[in-house]
Write an enzyme that holds these catalytic residues in place. Structure first.
Site, short mmCIF file in Angstrom:
data_model
loop_
_atom_site.label_atom_id
_atom_site.label_comp_id
_atom_site.label_asym_id
_atom_site.label_seq_id
_atom_site.Cartn_x
_atom_site.Cartn_y
_atom_site.Cartn_z
N PHE A 95 0.83 -1.19 0.00
CA PHE A 95 0.00 0.00 0.00
C PHE A 95 0.87 1.26 0.00
O PHE A 95 0.60 2.22 -0.74
CB PHE A 95 -0.92 -0.02 1.23
CG PHE A 95 -2.13 0.87 1.12
CD1 PHE A 95 -2.02 2.25 1.10
CD2 PHE A 95 -3.41 0.31 1.05
CE1 PHE A 95 -3.14 3.06 1.00
CE2 PHE A 95 -4.54 1.12 0.95
CZ PHE A 95 -4.40 2.50 0.93
N PHE A 96 1.94 1.24 0.80
CA PHE A 96 2.83 2.40 0.84
C PHE A 96 3.54 2.57 -0.50
O PHE A 96 3.73 3.70 -0.98
CB PHE A 96 3.86 2.24 1.95
CG PHE A 96 3.34 2.59 3.32
CD1 PHE A 96 3.07 3.90 3.66
CD2 PHE A 96 3.14 1.59 4.28
CE1 PHE A 96 2.60 4.23 4.93
CE2 PHE A 96 2.68 1.91 5.55
CZ PHE A 96 2.41 3.24 5.88
N PHE A 198 -7.26 7.17 3.17
CA PHE A 198 -6.56 6.55 4.28
C PHE A 198 -7.03 5.10 4.50
O PHE A 198 -6.44 4.36 5.27
CB PHE A 198 -6.78 7.36 5.57
CG PHE A 198 -5.76 7.06 6.65
CD1 PHE A 198 -4.52 7.67 6.63
CD2 PHE A 198 -6.04 6.16 7.66
CE1 PHE A 198 -3.57 7.40 7.61
CE2 PHE A 198 -5.10 5.87 8.65
CZ PHE A 198 -3.86 6.50 8.62
N ARG A 338 9.95 7.73 6.63
CA ARG A 338 8.99 8.30 5.68
C ARG A 338 8.69 9.77 5.97
O ARG A 338 8.28 10.51 5.07
CB ARG A 338 7.70 7.48 5.73
CG ARG A 338 6.75 7.75 4.59
CD ARG A 338 5.59 6.76 4.59
NE ARG A 338 4.67 7.04 3.50
CZ ARG A 338 4.79 6.58 2.27
NH1 ARG A 338 5.81 5.80 1.97
NH2 ARG A 338 3.91 6.88 1.34
#
Length: 361
Positions: A95-96, A198, A338
């Site tokens: 997902f990231f 999200f 990140r």
């Protein structure tokens, strides 16, 4: 304030939390937990990223552990069977990477590449087995994740998860259009879109395989359960906005609660930060009330039957993990590379991304 990082070394190191981002209530009232499988989880997800070619080998070697993606999931889905946690962690890492590809397609103005990826992900979500060997590693990795996640609970759960993720893909498309056209959504529009980008209901859905049981609709949709779930996710999204505001301003972003407050409510940046923080703190106190109600609801489901006892235990496990989401999200933002914008050579280009036009191949 400090925490001890489990992330990159065998010796814990102190992690400072900037005063503007410090939440003493999280540090005192939401003790941090970590699934005992975490060390192997980190190793296996790193290997999976390499095998699926989701990140270049040099970036996996240099950045994967420090990004702490596995820490985030290992601090959330406590009690999950190891194979379930591994599937969730790999999916989360995917997902990231997907989020980064989406960002690079926007930055480099690649609408055709994004459109192709969007349609391919929709197709892979509905028939993952047919996409396991897709030419685009992002599609193949997604398909692999879906095959595994779909193996734990009945088809009704799979259909719900797919329905929820189809809406996430479309929300990412709306974000793509907003960012390429410079459209900053209003606060209310942003909050609604944020619940999708999200993936609030995706992470909530995954509480069920972690607990080993698909919850009946009447239980899952009960106000007590749903409110606790929503508040835990709202906290995560808004705290992410608070922490990522410098990164997103540097990257010419338009999707952040603070940015919407400045644009549409006439707040200064300082006032917007204060308002986002107020909402973050409110979500914590509101959750603490909702959590008690959700646990009382869980207790009420134990009606003397075997089924009632199982459902009650599963709801309690899910609600306990909603609580774990607070500390896991909080520390993730201070341990993960990140968000360490100040250490990047280029504040608009994360060093861990593949910045080439992968989608145009």
């Amino acid at each position: 304030m400090h925490a001890f990082s489990h992330s990159t070394t065998s010796t814990p190191t102190a992690v400072p939390v900037p005063p503007a981002l410090s939440l003493p209530v999280i540090e005192s009232a939401f003790p941090r937990q970590l699934h005992p499988y975490w060390p192997r989880l980190q190793e296996k997800t790193r290997t999976w990223l390499l095998e699926k070619r989701l990140m270049p080998a040099d970036k996996v070697e240099e950045y994967a552990d420090g990004l702490c993606y596995t820490d985030l999931m290992a601090g959330y889905y406590i009690g999950a069977p190891e194979d379930v946690l591994q599937a969730i962690a790999d999916y989360s890492a995917w997902f990231f990477v997907w989020d980064d590809r989406h960002d690079r397609d926007i930055v480099h103005r690649r609408p055709a590449a994004w459109r192709r990826l969007r349609f391919r992900l929709h197709a892979a979500l509905d028939s993952p087995e047919d996409h396991l060997h897709h030419e685009d590693p992002l599609v193949a990795g997604f398909a692999d994740s879906m095959v595994r996640l779909y193996s734990f609970l009945p088809g009704t759960w799979n259909a719900r998860f797919a329905r929820h993720f189809h809406t996430v893909i479309e929300a990412y498309d709306r974000e793509f259009r907003n960012r390429t056209q410079g459209i900053i959504p209003s606060v209310e529009e942003y909050l609604a879109l944020r619940r999708l980008t999200f993936a609030h209901w995706i992470w909530t859905d995954l509480l069920e395989p972690a607990a080993g049981l698909e919850l009946p609709d009447a239980v899952r949709k009960h106000q007590a359960y749903r409110r606790a779930a929503l508040l835990s996710q709202e906290f995560a999204a808004w705290y992410n906005d608070l922490c990522s505001l410098p990164k997103e301003i540097a990257g010419d972003e338009v999707h952040n609660l603070g940015i919407s407050l400045v644009k549409h409510d006439g707040l200064t940046l300082e006032e917007a930060v204060t308002e986002v923080r107020r909402r973050v703190e409110g979500s914590i106190s509101d959750f603490q009330v909702a959590e008690r109600e959700a646990l009382e609801f869980a207790d009420s489901l134990a009606d003397g039957t075997v089924s009632g006892k199982e459902i009650s235990a599963a709801v309690r496990a899910c609600v306990c993990n909603m609580r774990n989401w607070f500390s896991s999200v909080y520390w993730f933002h201070h341990e993960s590379g990140r968000y360490m914008v100040d250490s990047w050579d280029d504040r608009s280009t994360p060093p861990y991304v593949n910045n080439e036009a992968a989608g145009e191949k």
